[in-house]
Design a protein around this motif. Structure first.
Motif, mmCIF file in Angstrom:
data_model
loop_
_atom_site.group_PDB
_atom_site.id
_atom_site.type_symbol
_atom_site.label_atom_id
_atom_site.label_comp_id
_atom_site.label_asym_id
_atom_site.label_seq_id
_atom_site.Cartn_x
_atom_site.Cartn_y
_atom_site.Cartn_z
ATOM 1 N N GLN A 1 0.859 -1.188 0.000
ATOM 2 C CA GLN A 1 0.000 0.000 0.000
ATOM 3 C C GLN A 1 0.898 1.242 0.000
ATOM 4 N N LEU A 2 0.480 2.236 -0.767
ATOM 5 C CA LEU A 2 1.255 3.456 -0.910
ATOM 6 C C LEU A 2 0.388 4.661 -0.581
ATOM 7 N N VAL A 3 0.920 5.582 0.216
ATOM 8 C CA VAL A 3 0.190 6.793 0.571
ATOM 9 C C VAL A 3 1.096 7.996 0.335
ATOM 10 N N GLU A 4 0.647 8.889 -0.564
ATOM 11 C CA GLU A 4 1.423 10.088 -0.859
ATOM 12 C C GLU A 4 0.981 11.241 0.039
ATOM 13 N N SER A 5 1.876 12.179 0.211
ATOM 14 C CA SER A 5 1.562 13.417 0.916
ATOM 15 C C SER A 5 2.530 14.492 0.454
ATOM 16 N N GLY B 1 0.453 20.443 -2.984
ATOM 17 C CA GLY B 1 -0.143 21.716 -2.613
ATOM 18 C C GLY B 1 0.012 22.741 -3.695
ATOM 19 N N LEU B 2 -0.240 23.983 -3.319
ATOM 20 C CA LEU B 2 -0.157 25.119 -4.237
ATOM 21 C C LEU B 2 1.102 25.913 -3.913
ATOM 22 N N VAL B 3 1.872 26.219 -4.942
ATOM 23 C CA VAL B 3 3.113 26.964 -4.745
ATOM 24 C C VAL B 3 3.314 27.899 -5.934
ATOM 25 N N GLN B 4 3.993 28.993 -5.705
ATOM 26 C CA GLN B 4 4.293 29.914 -6.799
ATOM 27 C C GLN B 4 5.475 29.396 -7.612
ATOM 28 N N ALA B 5 5.536 29.814 -8.841
ATOM 29 C CA ALA B 5 6.654 29.440 -9.706
ATOM 30 C C ALA B 5 7.973 29.838 -9.042
ATOM 31 N N GLY B 6 8.948 28.923 -9.123
ATOM 32 C CA GLY B 6 10.230 29.145 -8.479
ATOM 33 C C GLY B 6 10.304 28.570 -7.085
ATOM 34 N N GLY B 7 9.172 28.161 -6.553
ATOM 35 C CA GLY B 7 9.123 27.611 -5.210
ATOM 36 C C GLY B 7 9.487 26.140 -5.159
ATOM 37 N N SER B 8 9.351 25.570 -3.970
ATOM 38 C CA SER B 8 9.724 24.173 -3.739
ATOM 39 C C SER B 8 8.629 23.430 -2.991
ATOM 40 N N LEU B 9 8.583 22.138 -3.222
ATOM 41 C CA LEU B 9 7.723 21.229 -2.475
ATOM 42 C C LEU B 9 8.457 19.914 -2.303
ATOM 43 N N ARG B 10 8.112 19.188 -1.255
ATOM 44 C CA ARG B 10 8.649 17.843 -1.088
ATOM 45 C C ARG B 10 7.491 16.870 -0.925
ATOM 46 N N LEU B 11 7.451 15.900 -1.823
ATOM 47 C CA LEU B 11 6.448 14.850 -1.762
ATOM 48 C C LEU B 11 7.018 13.654 -1.009
ATOM 49 N N SER B 12 6.132 12.973 -0.292
ATOM 50 C CA SER B 12 6.509 11.752 0.402
ATOM 51 C C SER B 12 5.586 10.630 -0.001
ATOM 52 N N CYS B 13 6.112 9.413 -0.005
ATOM 53 C CA CYS B 13 5.319 8.225 -0.313
ATOM 54 C C CYS B 13 5.681 7.169 0.721
ATOM 55 N N ALA B 14 4.729 6.853 1.585
ATOM 56 C CA ALA B 14 4.950 5.849 2.613
ATOM 57 C C ALA B 14 4.406 4.506 2.136
ATOM 58 N N ALA B 15 5.245 3.496 2.181
ATOM 59 C CA ALA B 15 4.859 2.159 1.752
ATOM 60 C C ALA B 15 4.624 1.267 2.963
ATOM 61 N N TYR C 1 8.619 -16.227 -11.986
ATOM 62 C CA TYR C 1 8.753 -14.871 -11.457
ATOM 63 C C TYR C 1 7.836 -13.920 -12.205
ATOM 64 N N GLY C 2 7.313 -12.961 -11.467
ATOM 65 C CA GLY C 2 6.480 -11.938 -12.078
ATOM 66 C C GLY C 2 6.675 -10.607 -11.364
ATOM 67 N N VAL C 3 6.046 -9.579 -11.884
ATOM 68 C CA VAL C 3 6.167 -8.235 -11.326
ATOM 69 C C VAL C 3 4.774 -7.626 -11.198
ATOM 70 N N ASN C 4 4.523 -6.996 -10.075
ATOM 71 C CA ASN C 4 3.280 -6.247 -9.865
ATOM 72 C C ASN C 4 3.595 -4.768 -9.704
ATOM 73 N N ASP C 5 2.745 -3.937 -10.243
ATOM 74 C CA ASP C 5 2.840 -2.493 -10.051
ATOM 75 C C ASP C 5 1.767 -2.043 -9.065
ATOM 76 N N TYR C 6 2.189 -1.226 -8.107
ATOM 77 C CA TYR C 6 1.267 -0.673 -7.116
ATOM 78 C C TYR C 6 1.290 0.846 -7.230
ATOM 79 N N TRP C 7 0.122 1.460 -6.967
ATOM 80 C CA TRP C 7 -0.012 2.915 -7.117
ATOM 81 C C TRP C 7 -0.634 3.532 -5.874
ATOM 82 N N GLY C 8 -0.189 4.747 -5.573
ATOM 83 C CA GLY C 8 -0.844 5.528 -4.550
ATOM 84 C C GLY C 8 -2.058 6.241 -5.116
ATOM 85 N N GLN C 9 -2.729 6.991 -4.275
ATOM 86 C CA GLN C 9 -3.968 7.651 -4.684
ATOM 87 C C GLN C 9 -3.711 8.959 -5.427
#
Length: 122
Positions: free
Chosen positions: A2-6, A9-23, A106-114
């Motif tokens: 299971q994956l949960v992103e956080s 948000g809204l930011v002005q051009a030139g700004g920064s954000l940090r995304l997180s994904c908890a597995a 062997y196989g591979v599964n892809d999982y996605w956050g919301q």
């Protein structure tokens, strides 16, 4: 897995954000993780990816030098540091995990956050 992103948000051009994904779940089976994004009317595209031990990374040309992908395996968390954001970075950002399994073969599964919305204003 299971994956949960956080972190979107809204930011002005030139700004920064940090995304997180908890597995959570069968995280031991994860081989690689990545961030994808999808803007309205466009296909989902790969932004950045990182291998399980963080040794190898790759980036879309459009974000090279501005975005940095990383992961903390002790916390089962992946990050995307986004600097010098541009309006064209506006999209829903999705966390992806690719995990292997064995069931006779062997196989591979892809999982996605919301997904988490990133909006960059000009």
């Amino acid at each position: 897995v299971q994956l949960v992103e956080s972190g979107g948000g809204l930011v002005q051009a030139g700004g920064s954000l940090r995304l997180s994904c908890a597995a959570s779940g069968s995280t031991f089976s994860i081989n690689s993780m990545g961030w994808y994004r999808q803007a309205p009317g466009k296909q989902r595209e790969l932004v950045a990816a990182i291998t399980s031990r963080g040794g190898n990374t790759n980036y879309a040309d459009s974000v090279k030098g501005r975005f940095t992908i990383s992961r903390d395996n002790a916390k089962n968390t992946m990050y995307l540091q986004m600097n010098s954001l541009k309006p064209e970075d506006t999209a829903v950002y999705y966390c992806n995990a690719r995990a292997s399994y064995y069931s006779g073969s062997y196989g591979v599964n892809d999982y996605w956050g919301q997904g988490t919305q990133v909006t960059v204003s000009s």
